[in-house]
Design an enzyme around this catalytic site. Structure first.
Site, PDB file in Angstrom:
ATOM      1  N   ARG A  17       0.964   7.572  -5.243  1.00  0.00           N
ATOM      2  CA  ARG A  17       1.551   8.429  -4.275  1.00  0.00           C
ATOM      3  C   ARG A  17       2.119   9.617  -4.671  1.00  0.00           C
ATOM      4  O   ARG A  17       2.521   9.958  -5.663  1.00  0.00           O
ATOM      5  CB  ARG A  17       2.741   7.652  -3.361  1.00  0.00           C
ATOM      6  CG  ARG A  17       2.250   6.223  -2.944  1.00  0.00           C
ATOM      7  CD  ARG A  17       3.428   5.456  -1.982  1.00  0.00           C
ATOM      8  NE  ARG A  17       4.416   5.096  -3.315  1.00  0.00           N
ATOM      9  CZ  ARG A  17       5.503   5.656  -3.271  1.00  0.00           C
ATOM     10  NH1 ARG A  17       5.910   6.952  -2.671  1.00  0.00           N
ATOM     11  NH2 ARG A  17       6.392   5.205  -4.482  1.00  0.00           N
TER      12      ARG A  17
ATOM     13  N   LYS B 264       1.290   2.988   3.125  1.00  0.00           N
ATOM     14  CA  LYS B 264       2.485   3.057   3.356  1.00  0.00           C
ATOM     15  C   LYS B 264       3.000   3.719   4.498  1.00  0.00           C
ATOM     16  O   LYS B 264       4.180   3.726   4.759  1.00  0.00           O
ATOM     17  CB  LYS B 264       2.851   3.713   1.885  1.00  0.00           C
ATOM     18  CG  LYS B 264       3.006   2.885   0.586  1.00  0.00           C
ATOM     19  CD  LYS B 264       3.890   1.530   0.727  1.00  0.00           C
ATOM     20  CE  LYS B 264       3.910   0.931  -0.642  1.00  0.00           C
ATOM     21  NZ  LYS B 264       4.521  -0.459  -0.228  1.00  0.00           N
TER      22      LYS B 264
ATOM     23  N   HIS C  30      10.533  -4.519   1.962  1.00  0.00           N
ATOM     24  CA  HIS C  30       9.380  -4.205   1.168  1.00  0.00           C
ATOM     25  C   HIS C  30       9.440  -5.409   0.165  1.00  0.00           C
ATOM     26  O   HIS C  30      10.063  -5.549  -0.870  1.00  0.00           O
ATOM     27  CB  HIS C  30       9.639  -2.879   0.312  1.00  0.00           C
ATOM     28  CG  HIS C  30       8.562  -2.535  -0.680  1.00  0.00           C
ATOM     29  ND1 HIS C  30       9.119  -1.840  -1.912  1.00  0.00           N
ATOM     30  CD2 HIS C  30       7.338  -2.606  -0.899  1.00  0.00           C
ATOM     31  CE1 HIS C  30       8.097  -1.500  -2.501  1.00  0.00           C
ATOM     32  NE2 HIS C  30       6.910  -2.115  -1.728  1.00  0.00           N
TER      33      HIS C  30
ATOM     34  N   SER D 202       7.079  -1.417  -6.826  1.00  0.00           N
ATOM     35  CA  SER D 202       5.765  -1.816  -7.563  1.00  0.00           C
ATOM     36  C   SER D 202       6.301  -1.839  -9.192  1.00  0.00           C
ATOM     37  O   SER D 202       6.889  -1.398 -10.025  1.00  0.00           O
ATOM     38  CB  SER D 202       4.950  -0.573  -7.440  1.00  0.00           C
ATOM     39  OG  SER D 202       3.761  -0.595  -8.243  1.00  0.00           O
TER      40      SER D 202
ATOM     41  N   LYS E 130       6.164  -8.628  -7.661  1.00  0.00           N
ATOM     42  CA  LYS E 130       6.090  -8.942  -6.135  1.00  0.00           C
ATOM     43  C   LYS E 130       4.696  -9.828  -5.942  1.00  0.00           C
ATOM     44  O   LYS E 130       4.735 -10.857  -5.443  1.00  0.00           O
ATOM     45  CB  LYS E 130       5.987  -7.957  -5.180  1.00  0.00           C
ATOM     46  CG  LYS E 130       7.555  -7.301  -4.774  1.00  0.00           C
ATOM     47  CD  LYS E 130       7.724  -6.863  -3.507  1.00  0.00           C
ATOM     48  CE  LYS E 130       6.469  -6.017  -3.392  1.00  0.00           C
ATOM     49  NZ  LYS E 130       6.100  -4.605  -4.162  1.00  0.00           N
ATOM     50  N   THR E 131       3.749  -9.132  -6.323  1.00  0.00           N
ATOM     51  CA  THR E 131       2.210  -9.780  -6.164  1.00  0.00           C
ATOM     52  C   THR E 131       2.209 -10.717  -6.984  1.00  0.00           C
ATOM     53  O   THR E 131       1.634 -11.986  -6.582  1.00  0.00           O
ATOM     54  CB  THR E 131       1.209  -8.380  -6.312  1.00  0.00           C
ATOM     55  OG1 THR E 131       1.489  -7.540  -5.370  1.00  0.00           O
ATOM     56  CG2 THR E 131       0.067  -9.267  -6.003  1.00  0.00           C
TER      57      THR E 131
ATOM     58  N   ASP F  49       3.407  -7.813  -0.045  1.00  0.00           N
ATOM     59  CA  ASP F  49       4.040  -6.566  -0.127  1.00  0.00           C
ATOM     60  C   ASP F  49       5.088  -5.856   1.062  1.00  0.00           C
ATOM     61  O   ASP F  49       6.062  -5.340   0.780  1.00  0.00           O
ATOM     62  CB  ASP F  49       2.992  -5.247  -0.298  1.00  0.00           C
ATOM     63  CG  ASP F  49       3.474  -3.979  -0.847  1.00  0.00           C
ATOM     64  OD1 ASP F  49       4.527  -3.944  -1.498  1.00  0.00           O
ATOM     65  OD2 ASP F  49       3.237  -2.779  -0.383  1.00  0.00           O
TER      66      ASP F  49
ATOM     67  N   ARG G 168      -5.950  -0.468  -9.276  1.00  0.00           N
ATOM     68  CA  ARG G 168      -5.479  -1.198  -7.909  1.00  0.00           C
ATOM     69  C   ARG G 168      -6.617  -1.802  -7.570  1.00  0.00           C
ATOM     70  O   ARG G 168      -7.718  -1.300  -7.768  1.00  0.00           O
ATOM     71  CB  ARG G 168      -4.949  -0.131  -6.877  1.00  0.00           C
ATOM     72  CG  ARG G 168      -3.400   0.406  -7.338  1.00  0.00           C
ATOM     73  CD  ARG G 168      -2.366  -0.555  -6.887  1.00  0.00           C
ATOM     74  NE  ARG G 168      -1.098  -0.066  -7.159  1.00  0.00           N
ATOM     75  CZ  ARG G 168      -0.035  -0.747  -6.940  1.00  0.00           C
ATOM     76  NH1 ARG G 168       0.046  -1.845  -6.076  1.00  0.00           N
ATOM     77  NH2 ARG G 168       1.341  -0.135  -7.013  1.00  0.00           N
TER      78      ARG G 168
END
Length: 542
Positions: A58, A199, A218, A236, A240-241, A255, A321
């Protein structure tokens, strides 16, 4: 078969272009377009492999929100860069002029949000087929029968070929992400990083939902066999994933979610996972998606002859990704929803190696750590970050929070109290020393501790009170090496641990100073305390 072209067209939005518009193409057609146009390569097992160029994360410094009557008193301007309405008007005019020059465009009509009463209708206009495939994969896809009557509430125009002019457009560089909440339009130019679209929708929902009493988060979320939902907050790289893709639990999403009175609902219809050094052994469900048609892999190294992948090669980016539909995870929820949560987990990658692998939080401590949002910024997630560094990102997602953190913090506190939710802090970062000395927390230990928390067995454990942070830490958990439960014991130099812990406590206290006037006494008293004696922990029975 119903038309996939809506009655409400681009012309109805004031967008005129002679381009051949591909409306609401499905996966196979978009992959075919991307490959034929040279946008990517098809790997031997099926995924589309693309490159994002110099933007492999980002561009946080290039994102702006238009400051006008709608947003003047609702946006947290300390955290969001302002753009003047006249600059946005010039930018919009130039974007529309670029659209008028295109010979091919791809348009997808999608939903942000799985719960019908809380979702937003989003139209995305792309010049790249793979970008259209990406956003179609990541957002919620309407049924074909819903497309003819679709009219957008928000429109995203993403033109990587566009070059912004800072003097004319009031931005920082040739790259720009401009959000106009009054006009319900988002303009993205000068970057091929597709995550900007995803996002941007998250930011829109973060703005709209609190006004309806819905908590945007988030986080990832999953559900146990008994219907017990767990929510995993974290930035990130904190897991989380990975941790939500648990074969024994149903995945709600990886996410972005909302927490309404009746549900935890996914904002998306897909997942966006880090691929670097992914292994079939550690993360089999996610690894399997790299062998499927319909997955989009960004900046993953591919052999141009054999079309085989090398997930360990970071020569193109550390932040490689993969985007894939959520139903590629075998045990995902068909509705992308579950009941309100029983457990909340705050994930942090502690680069200092001070925090224990798991700790139980009171509601006040939960709000304190939610507003603090401590973790380590992991290499590659943002441009210019080459190694992990300690950071505080309020609500575990400050870059995506348009409103003041207290808005989200108070919503969380109210919902925890209403639902009697158990809260846990989990360190997926370093043990045995700080970053560069210690090692990353074993994922098997993290999973074992989480399983004990989620199945309720951890509530019966013996706990000690952490002398620095005041939360409760289990003394022993079946299947977990007890040595890692007390981080001080894992350090060779105990004095160095104490000094590092005191430093981290100081960082927490200094960071939280800006929230003191927005929280009650209970939350203020949940702050860590550097004055306590780290060598004399208090042990309490379950």
């Amino acid at each position: 078969m119903a038309s996939r072209v809506p009655a409400f067209t681009l012309s109805d939005q004031g967008i005129e272009t002679p381009a051949d518009i591909h409306w609401n193409l499905e996966t196979a057609a978009l992959v075919e377009q991307a490959v034929s146009r040279g946008e990517g390569l098809l790997a031997k097992d099926g995924p589309l492999v693309v490159e994002t160029g110099r933007h492999t994360g980002r561009s946080a410094k290039d994102k702006f929100t238009v400051r006008d009557a709608e947003t003047e008193d609702t946006i947290w301007w300390d955290n969001n860069k302002a753009m003047a309405p006249e600059h946005f008007a010039a930018l919009k005019a130039d974007f529309l002029a670029e659209l008028a020059k295109k010979d091919t465009l791809y348009v997808a009509d999608l939903f942000g949000g799985s719960q019908p009463e809380h979702r937003v209708r989003v139209r995305v206009i792309n010049e790249l087929a793979w970008h259209n495939l990406f956003i179609r994969t990541l957002l919620v896809r309407p049924e074909a029968a819903d497309l003819p009557g679709f009219s957008p509430e928000f429109t995203i125009i993403d033109l990587p070929s566009f070059r912004a002019d800072p003097a004319r457009h009031g931005c920082r560089s040739e790259t720009v992400i401009a959000v106009n909440l009054s006009e319900r339009m988002i303009l993205i130019g000068g970057t091929k990083y597709a995550g900007e679209m995803k996002k941007s929708v998250f930011g829109v929902l973060n703005y709209l939902l609190p006004a309806k009493g819905v908590m945007p988060m988030h986080c990832s979320a999953n559900m146990g066999p008994a219907g017990d939902t767990a929510v995993f907050f974290g930035l990130s790289g904190t897991g989380k994933t990975t941790l939500s893709a648990d074969a024994s639990r149903t995945l709600i999403g990886d996410d972005e979610h909302g927490w309404s009175d009746t549900a935890v609902f996914n904002f998306e219809g897909g997942c966006y996972a880090k691929m670097i050094r992914l292994s079939a052994e550690a993360e089999p469900e996610i690894y399997a998606t790299t062998r499927r048609f319909g997955t989009v892999l960004e900046n993953v190294v591919i052999d141009p002859v054999t079309r085989s992948l090398d997930l360990d090669d970071n020569s193109k980016a550390e932040n490689t990704r993969g985007a894939y539909p959520i139903d590629f995870i075998p045990n995902s929820s068909e509705e992308n929803m579950g009941p309100p949560p029983r457990n909340i987990i705050f994930l942090t990658a502690d680069a200092f190696g001070v925090l224990p692998p798991i700790a139980k939080l009171t509601p006040e401590q939960a709000m304190y750590h939610f507003l603090s949002g401590y973790t380590a910024k992991v290499a590659g997630t943002e441009i210019g970050v080459t190694e992990p560094e300690a950071t505080f990102s309020t609500c575990f997602g400050a870059p995506f929070m348009p409103r003041h953190p207290s808005v989200y913090g108070n919503l969380l506190k109210e919902r925890i109290a209403k639902g009697g939710v158990s809260c846990w802090l989990v360190n997926t970062g370093w043990t045995g020393g700080k970053y560069g000395v210690g090692s990353r927390m074993p994922i098997k230990a993290t999973r074992a501790l989480l399983n004990a928390a989620l199945d309720g067995s951890l509530n019966d454990a013996e706990f000690r009170k952490d002398p620095w942070f005041g939360f409760e830490v289990p003394v022993s958990v079946p299947g977990v090496d007890p040595a890692i439960l007390n981080p001080r014991d894992t350090w060779a130099d105990k004095a160095d641990y104490d000094a590092t812990a005191e430093k981290l406590v100081g960082l927490f206290v200094d960071n939280f100073a800006k929230f003191i006037d927005h929280v009650d006494a209970g939350v203020r008293e949940a702050a860590p305390n550097a004055a306590q004696d780290a060598r004399e922990p208090v042990v309490t029975a379950a």
